[in-house]
Design an enzyme around this catalytic site. Structure first.
Site, PDB file in Angstrom:
ATOM      1  N   ARG A  66      -3.469  33.791 -88.643  1.00 36.53           N
ATOM      2  CA  ARG A  66      -4.599  34.668 -88.951  1.00 36.53           C
ATOM      3  C   ARG A  66      -5.632  34.758 -87.830  1.00 36.53           C
ATOM      4  O   ARG A  66      -6.801  35.029 -88.067  1.00 36.53           O
ATOM      5  CB  ARG A  66      -5.271  34.217 -90.254  1.00 36.53           C
ATOM      6  N   TRP A 119     -17.141  23.187 -94.838  1.00 31.82           N
ATOM      7  CA  TRP A 119     -17.542  24.350 -95.632  1.00 31.82           C
ATOM      8  C   TRP A 119     -16.424  25.369 -95.655  1.00 31.82           C
ATOM      9  O   TRP A 119     -15.743  25.590 -94.717  1.00 31.82           O
ATOM     10  CB  TRP A 119     -18.817  25.018 -95.056  1.00 31.82           C
ATOM     11  N   GLU A 139      -8.058  31.456 -88.681  1.00 32.49           N
ATOM     12  CA  GLU A 139      -9.257  32.235 -88.358  1.00 32.49           C
ATOM     13  C   GLU A 139     -10.203  31.524 -87.408  1.00 32.49           C
ATOM     14  O   GLU A 139     -10.976  32.180 -86.721  1.00 32.49           O
ATOM     15  CB  GLU A 139      -9.976  32.689 -89.630  1.00 32.49           C
ATOM     16  N   ASP A 148      -8.110  31.857-100.660  1.00 31.98           N
ATOM     17  CA  ASP A 148      -8.639  31.145 -99.490  1.00 31.98           C
ATOM     18  C   ASP A 148      -9.280  29.826 -99.940  1.00 31.98           C
ATOM     19  O   ASP A 148     -10.283  29.835-100.656  1.00 31.98           O
ATOM     20  CB  ASP A 148      -9.689  32.038 -98.800  1.00 31.98           C
ATOM     21  N   HIS A 150     -10.468  27.676 -97.784  1.00 33.45           N
ATOM     22  CA  HIS A 150     -11.552  27.507 -96.809  1.00 33.45           C
ATOM     23  C   HIS A 150     -11.731  26.048 -96.384  1.00 33.45           C
ATOM     24  O   HIS A 150     -12.835  25.488 -96.422  1.00 33.45           O
ATOM     25  CB  HIS A 150     -12.865  28.097 -97.359  1.00 33.45           C
ATOM     26  N   ARG A 179      -7.268  39.348-102.379  1.00 33.37           N
ATOM     27  CA  ARG A 179      -7.629  37.935-102.300  1.00 33.37           C
ATOM     28  C   ARG A 179      -8.530  37.606-103.479  1.00 33.37           C
ATOM     29  O   ARG A 179      -9.534  38.292-103.693  1.00 33.37           O
ATOM     30  CB  ARG A 179      -8.374  37.668-100.979  1.00 33.37           C
ATOM     31  N   GLU A 205      -6.838  41.582 -93.132  1.00 36.18           N
ATOM     32  CA  GLU A 205      -7.968  41.435 -94.061  1.00 36.18           C
ATOM     33  C   GLU A 205      -8.919  42.622 -93.918  1.00 36.18           C
ATOM     34  O   GLU A 205      -9.210  43.077 -92.812  1.00 36.18           O
ATOM     35  CB  GLU A 205      -8.715  40.131 -93.736  1.00 36.18           C
ATOM     36  N   GLU A 253      -4.655  30.208 -98.132  1.00 39.24           N
ATOM     37  CA  GLU A 253      -5.270  30.245 -96.798  1.00 39.24           C
ATOM     38  C   GLU A 253      -6.072  28.985 -96.497  1.00 39.24           C
ATOM     39  O   GLU A 253      -6.799  28.484 -97.373  1.00 39.24           O
ATOM     40  CB  GLU A 253      -6.170  31.480 -96.765  1.00 39.24           C
ATOM     41  N   TYR A 282     -17.471  29.030-102.041  1.00 40.97           N
ATOM     42  CA  TYR A 282     -17.130  29.927-100.945  1.00 40.97           C
ATOM     43  C   TYR A 282     -16.510  31.239-101.470  1.00 40.97           C
ATOM     44  O   TYR A 282     -15.615  31.214-102.317  1.00 40.97           O
ATOM     45  CB  TYR A 282     -16.124  29.273 -99.959  1.00 40.97           C
TER      46      TYR A 282
HETATM   47  O1  EZ4 Z   1     -15.863  32.446 -93.883  1.00 43.96           O
HETATM   48  O2  EZ4 Z   1     -15.607  34.952 -91.341  1.00 43.96           O
HETATM   49  O3  EZ4 Z   1     -11.024  34.820 -94.611  1.00 43.96           O
HETATM   50  N1  EZ4 Z   1     -12.158  34.949 -94.350  1.00 43.96           N
HETATM   51  C1  EZ4 Z   1     -13.076  33.979 -94.233  1.00 43.96           C
HETATM   52  C2  EZ4 Z   1     -14.452  34.398 -93.784  1.00 43.96           C
HETATM   53  C3  EZ4 Z   1     -15.194  33.336 -93.009  1.00 43.96           C
HETATM   54  C4  EZ4 Z   1     -16.225  33.971 -92.115  1.00 43.96           C
HETATM   55  C5  EZ4 Z   1     -16.913  32.926 -91.229  1.00 43.96           C
HETATM   56  O4  EZ4 Z   1     -17.692  33.531 -90.256  1.00 43.96           O
HETATM   57  O5  EZ4 Z   1     -12.769  32.832 -94.469  1.00 43.96           O
HETATM   58  O6  EZ4 Z   1     -15.186  34.846 -94.894  1.00 43.96           O
HETATM   59 CO    CO Z   2     -10.621  32.600 -94.570  1.00 45.88          CO
END
Ligand code: EZ4
Ligand code: CO
Length: 401
Positions: free
Chosen positions: A282, A401, A261, A209, A211, A147, A338, A235, A159
């Site tokens: 996921r 976030w 997630e 990701d 996020h 990743r 992961e 992701e 992030y």
């Molecule tokens: O930000 O698990 O793919 N993994 C992620 C993680 C999340 C954390 C949040 O608690 O996006 O790093």
């Molecule tokens: Co993630």
């Protein structure tokens, strides 16, 4: 076999973990991860006050009935706190069932479907050169999937990226505030992925990701821009409360999509899966109802060409990882797991049979999950309040976030 005791253990060997340990009259015990990052004590209280008293005296063998009892019996269905608590109980009961049978849990789930669980590692760089160094390091450690997360010019914190050794987002009791710019990110990222692909060739699986930071049409644009670099997945491009939003992404790009997630039941992804709007689901054992419920999500996904991509950041404890590997080794539609290795302190508090070798995690063959908690060692690491950051736009507007 009767449940005689259940203990909730909160420990912080570098980061906070909540763990449930169930004890039976025959001396067998089982563990379940109950960690909800930034809300650990809410799950601990839910378990201690509302679940443990109901477990004492129950038949430890009735895993399904106990799941239904805690889900339907709460009346207030779903939600991350409730579902994390149910997950912990379910996982601990599967651990006990395996130990009682003298078999690793994957044998109870149908046995191995593969030789090892392919994992992806995290490469993050404040700039592109440091990112390339990290990708190179992971490939030399054997990872077949990586990743990639990169700093963005003009943004102080992004992030997944840190200039410290260990990336740990829950870094302060009061949330850290970061500033986000979709424009700066969309302008920068395609060039970064292009560089990584150019440097390492087609042999490595690359993931990224987002996020939860884009809108569907922005995500569609990003997916299109990334098509030449053949990502394995993009992701969480968009927050997924509105599942139909993913139709817009699908209409525009062939970049595969991974989501899940933060989901806690099958209902959070039922439309995404049934309409084939995603490619990887996921969800984790700890947040999506334990082994029993996650297996149902995986089975629905299997019918719709969706593979698994289990969340495995460091806030999934080794207990969650052990359970995830039992599912991963057995699920017919496994995709990727992961892998964000835990610190040595965390690994010592949670002794486990699973091990990393050459790009794979192997669950081991110990009866049950193959993981435990050292309660004496855990007691040496008291809970320390830690929250995930919040994100704002330059004008101060709160963003995901
Ligand atoms: O930000 O698990 O793919 N993994 C992620 C993680 C999340 C954390 C949040 O608690 O996006 O790093
Ligand atoms: Co993630």
């Amino acid at each position: 076999m009767i449940i005689t005791d259940a203990r909730v253990i909160v420990t912080s060997p570098g980061r906070n973990f909540t763990t449930l340990k169930i004890v039976t009259d025959e001396g067998l015990t089982g563990v379940g991860d109950a960690t909800l990052n930034g809300r650990e004590l809410a799950v601990a209280a839910y378990l201690t006050e509302h679940v443990v008293p109901l477990l004492i005296g129950r038949d430890a063998g009735r895993i399904e009935d106990t799941w239904q009892y805690l889900y339907k019996g709460a009346y207030w269905r779903r939600g991350p706190v409730t579902m994390t608590a149910i997950s912990a109980v379910d996982t601990a009961l599967w651990d006990i069932k395996g130990k009682q049978a003298g078999l690793p849990v994957h044998q109870l789930l149908g046995g191995r479907s593969r030789d090892g669980v392919t994992v992806y590692g995290h490469a993050n760089g404040t700039d592109t050169d440091s990112l390339l160094t990290e990708v190179d390091r992971l490939i030399r450690e054997g990872y077949r999937a990586v990743r990639v997360q990169s700093g963005v010019p003009g943004l102080e914190k992004v992030y997944g990226v840190s200039d410290r050794d260990v990336y740990e987002p829950a870094d302060s009791a009061v949330p850290t505030e970061t500033v986000w710019s979709t424009e700066a990110y969309l302008d920068h990222l395609p060039g970064v992925v292009a560089r990584v692909r150019e440097e390492f060739g087609p042999g490595v699986k690359l993931l990224h990701d987002v996020h939860h930071r884009l809108t569907p049409i922005e995500a569609a644009r990003l997916g299109k821009a990334l098509e030449p670099y053949a990502l394995t997945w993009l992701e969480d491009p968009v927050p997924a409360e509105l599942q139909s939003g993913y139709r817009i992404i699908r209409r525009h790009t062939t970049t595969p999509i991974a989501v899940g997630e933060v989901f806690n039941t099958i209902w959070d992804c039922a439309d995404l899966i049934r309409e084939q709007l995603i490619d990887y689901i996921r969800c984790s054992v700890v947040h999506a109802g334990g082994i029993s419920h996650l297996r149902r999500i995986h089975d629905l996904a299997a019918l719709h060409h969706v593979r698994t991509g289990a969340h495995g950041a460091t806030d999934m404890s080794p207990v969650c990882m052990a359970a995830s590997l039992q599912l991963g080794i057995s699920a017919p539609n496994f995709g990727l797991q992961e892998h964000m290795p835990h610190t040595a302190e965390t690994d010592a508090v949670f002794p486990h049979a699973y091990r990393y070798a050459d790009g794979y995690l192997h669950p081991g063959d110990e009866p049950g999950l193959g993981v435990d908690i050292d309660e004496d060692l855990a007691a040496r690491y008291p809970y320390k309040a830690a929250s995930l950051p919040v994100n704002r736009l330059a004008d101060g507007t709160l963003h995901s976030w």
